[in-house]
Design an enzyme around this catalytic site. Structure first.
Site, PDB file in Angstrom:
ATOM      1  N   ARG A   1       0.941  -1.249   0.017  1.00 41.78           N
ATOM      2  CA  ARG A   1      -0.033   0.167   0.072  1.00 41.78           C
ATOM      3  C   ARG A   1       0.874   1.366  -0.102  1.00 41.78           C
ATOM      4  NH1 ARG A   1      -2.481  -4.537   1.709  1.00 41.78           N
ATOM      5  NH2 ARG A   1      -4.688  -4.636   1.856  1.00 41.78           N
TER       6      ARG A   1
ATOM      7  N   GLY B   1      -0.961 -12.415  -4.496  1.00 44.40           N
ATOM      8  CA  GLY B   1      -2.618 -12.181  -4.746  1.00 44.40           C
ATOM      9  C   GLY B   1      -2.656 -10.589  -4.456  1.00 44.40           C
TER      10      GLY B   1
ATOM     11  N   SER C   1     -12.539  -9.741   3.256  1.00 49.83           N
ATOM     12  CA  SER C   1     -11.238  -9.754   2.436  1.00 49.83           C
ATOM     13  C   SER C   1     -10.725  -8.651   2.177  1.00 49.83           C
ATOM     14  CB  SER C   1     -11.437 -10.674   1.268  1.00 49.83           C
ATOM     15  OG  SER C   1     -10.472 -10.240   0.142  1.00 49.83           O
TER      16      SER C   1
ATOM     17  N   GLN D   1      -7.985  -7.833   0.503  1.00 49.96           N
ATOM     18  CA  GLN D   1      -7.701  -7.684  -1.014  1.00 49.96           C
ATOM     19  C   GLN D   1      -8.854  -6.955  -1.672  1.00 49.96           C
ATOM     20  OE1 GLN D   1      -5.669 -11.320  -2.309  1.00 49.96           O
ATOM     21  NE2 GLN D   1      -4.138 -10.864  -1.045  1.00 49.96           N
TER      22      GLN D   1
ATOM     23  N   ASP E   1      -3.570 -15.631   7.766  1.00 52.52           N
ATOM     24  CA  ASP E   1      -2.260 -15.939   7.501  1.00 52.52           C
ATOM     25  C   ASP E   1      -1.413 -16.684   8.584  1.00 52.52           C
ATOM     26  OD1 ASP E   1      -2.783 -14.587   4.890  1.00 52.52           O
ATOM     27  OD2 ASP E   1      -1.803 -12.874   5.294  1.00 52.52           O
TER      28      ASP E   1
ATOM     29  N   LYS F   1      -5.599 -19.597  -0.637  1.00 57.09           N
ATOM     30  CA  LYS F   1      -4.268 -19.080  -0.491  1.00 57.09           C
ATOM     31  C   LYS F   1      -3.411 -19.622  -1.619  1.00 57.09           C
ATOM     32  CE  LYS F   1      -6.071 -16.301   2.605  1.00 57.09           C
ATOM     33  NZ  LYS F   1      -6.346 -14.777   2.176  1.00 57.09           N
TER      34      LYS F   1
ATOM     35  N   ARG G   1      -4.274 -24.465   2.211  1.00 53.59           N
ATOM     36  CA  ARG G   1      -3.691 -24.489   3.451  1.00 53.59           C
ATOM     37  C   ARG G   1      -4.158 -25.308   4.480  1.00 53.59           C
ATOM     38  NH1 ARG G   1      -1.375 -18.393   3.732  1.00 53.59           N
ATOM     39  NH2 ARG G   1       0.255 -18.425   2.417  1.00 53.59           N
TER      40      ARG G   1
HETATM   41  C1  S3P Z   1      -3.895  -9.356   2.306  1.00 50.15           C
HETATM   42  C2  S3P Z   1      -4.913  -9.824   2.620  1.00 50.15           C
HETATM   43  C3  S3P Z   1      -5.374 -11.329   2.828  1.00 50.15           C
HETATM   44  C4  S3P Z   1      -4.028 -11.932   3.161  1.00 50.15           C
HETATM   45  C5  S3P Z   1      -2.890 -11.603   2.507  1.00 50.15           C
HETATM   46  C6  S3P Z   1      -2.469 -10.137   2.214  1.00 50.15           C
HETATM   47  C7  S3P Z   1      -3.667  -7.918   2.087  1.00 50.15           C
HETATM   48  O1  S3P Z   1      -6.134 -11.876   1.992  1.00 50.15           O
HETATM   49  O2  S3P Z   1      -4.294 -13.190   3.133  1.00 50.15           O
HETATM   50  O3  S3P Z   1      -1.652 -12.320   2.510  1.00 50.15           O
HETATM   51  O4  S3P Z   1      -2.422  -7.488   1.970  1.00 50.15           O
HETATM   52  O5  S3P Z   1      -4.799  -7.177   1.558  1.00 50.15           O
HETATM   53  P1  S3P Z   1      -7.508 -11.698   1.747  1.00 50.15           P
HETATM   54  O6  S3P Z   1      -7.817 -10.205   1.862  1.00 50.15           O
HETATM   55  O7  S3P Z   1      -8.044 -12.268   0.361  1.00 50.15           O
HETATM   56  O8  S3P Z   1      -8.238 -12.597   2.873  1.00 50.15           O
END
Ligand code: S3P
Length: 429
Positions: free
Chosen positions: A27, A95, A168, A170, A316, A343, A347
């Site tokens: 970010r 991801g 989530s 992300q 995580d 993931k 996992r």
């Molecule tokens: C993350 C959000 C998480 C996490 C990933 C990093 C992020 O995933 O598992 O390692 O930096 O926004 P999700 O938001 O898909 O759960």
């Protein structure tokens, strides 16, 4: 591909600092690149995932200058200053890079293609492509846009009111980034609060964003100001040392300068509930994020039930929590964690499979697992399944197993924490 072997440790002792939080690093790079000037980033995560995000911005015309091992200057070109890249943007195993960039690239005035490694290109993207299309994005990809490579033709977006099917960060952050460019208000509601680094960073930067319970809302931003970012140590990396110090008898460690954002501290709450001695000291706020020194002393652990809203706060860390559970007295039940299946590896399956090789009774559940603790973790030949957190969790298990644990295919550790083994060796003396 390298194999790692760890063996019984006699105690872990001392102080350590850790590289910057991976989520916050992504970010900080994004908002520096979108700012209207020179930004300094200190203690950037040294892993490959953050480097992918940085390289993508370089391909879009952003100039960066290294200022020492973990420090960087990024010269932003403003919210509308990115340039069309002439090649595919490679996101590797990340991801976070893929999903956040999909949100940011959808409203740009140019065409891009995002693609990652074999694992990444089989992870679900419809979760971001679906709502972005509702905002007016033009995205094509394999399986109707569920799998990368994703081809994005920049288009005009409008804000939507969207409720996430899963907690989530992300998905939420992807939509917030798209919302910075959309007409009207973008409002995002989660079933439970996931990590809120994007929201905190925007607040810290003075970009209007409102938050109420699990809803965040914003309108298009005018400008992002240049800033100095001091990134706290990564709690997800610290978790491996917390569990190691709890399990190896006679250990006492102090992990300094770690981010303790409440949306990330599920692992501390879980380990404390299992009977672990973990204390937060010297709590302060840096760049809108809470930071603390974490003291850990070896403790006898007991099994507990882990479910509900704590899961996104520890998502995580579940592989290393499973190692703690394997060495605890009694049974640990983990539920509501179906997200673990999508993931870097599945996992639930990979943790269960590798712990079983170490002689632990683990029952896989659709949304979690049931782990029966044992006093005698066996040595074994294990596999990382290309997943950094599985590799590091198993390396911790080796510190208390009766004979060494070897883990094949450990290069993946470099995606988040290249210094992992050096730091572990330092503490083990
Ligand atoms: C993350 C959000 C998480 C996490 C990933 C990093 C992020 O995933 O598992 O390692 O930096 O926004 P999700 O938001 O898909 O759960």
């Amino acid at each position: 591909m390298s194999t790692l072997t760890t063996k019984k440790a006699y105690k872990l002792e001392g102080e350590l600092t850790l590289p910057g939080d991976k989520s916050i690093s992504h970010r900080a790079i994004i908002f520096s690149a979108l700012s209207s000037g020179k930004c300094e980033i200190h203690n950037l995560c040294s892993g490959e995932d953050a480097a992918r995000t940085l390289e993508i911005f370089r391909q879009m015309g952003i100039k960066t200058e290294a200022g020492g091992l973990h420090n960087l200057t990024v010269t932003g070109r403003g919210l509308h200053g990115l340039q069309e890249p002439s090649t595919v943007l490679y996101t590797g195993n990340s991801g976070t890079t893929t999903r956040l960039m999909t949100g940011l690239l959808s409203p740009q005035r140019f065409f891009t293609v995002l693609s990652g490694d074999a694992s990444l290109n089989h992870r679900p993207m419809k979760r971001v492509v679906g709502p972005l299309r509702q905002m007016g994005a033009c995205i094509h990809g394999r399986r109707e846009g569920d799998y990368a490579p994703l081809a994005i033709t920049g288009s005009h977006l409008k804000g939507i009111d969207y409720t996430l099917p899963v907690a989530s960060a992300q998905i939420k952050s992807c939509l917030i980034l798209a919302g910075l460019y959309a007409d009207g208000v973008t409002r995002i509601t989660e079933p439970a609060l996931s990590r809120d680094h994007t929201e905190r960073m925007l607040e810290h930067l003075g970009v209007p964003i409102t938050r109420e319970s699990t809803t965040a809302a914003l309108a298009a931003a005018a400008e992002i100001r240049p800033e100095r970012y001091d990134i706290p140590g990564d709690i997800s990396s610290a978790a491996f040392f917390m569990v190691a110090a709890l399990l190896v008898p006679g250990s006492e460690i102090l992990i300094k300068g770690i981010g303790v954002n409440p949306t990330r501290t599920g692992v501390i709450d879980i380990l404390q509930a299992m009977g672990g001695t973990i204390e937060l000291q010297n709590i302060r706020t840096v760049c809108g994020e809470p930071v603390a020194d974490i003291f850990v002393r070896s403790s006898r652990l007991k099994g507990i039930t882990i479910n509900g809203p704590i899961i996104p706060r520890a998502i995580d860390e579940i592989p290393v929590v499973a190692i703690a559970a394997a060495c605890a007295e009694g049974t640990t039940i983990i539920n509501d964690a179906k997200e673990l299946r999508v993931k870097e590896s599945d996992r639930i399956a990979t943790t269960a499979c590798e712990l079983q090789k170490c002689g632990v009774t683990v029952q896989e559940q659709p949304d979690g697992m049931i782990i029966t603790g044992t006093e005698h973790l066996a040595g074994a030949s294990c596999k990382s399944h290309g997943d950094h957190r599985i590799a590091m969790a198993l390396a911790v298990a080796g510190l208390v197993a009766q004979s060494p644990i070897s883990i094949e295919d450990c290069d993946c550790i470099n995606t988040s924490f290249p210094e992992f083994m050096t730091k572990l060796t330092e503490l083990a003396g």
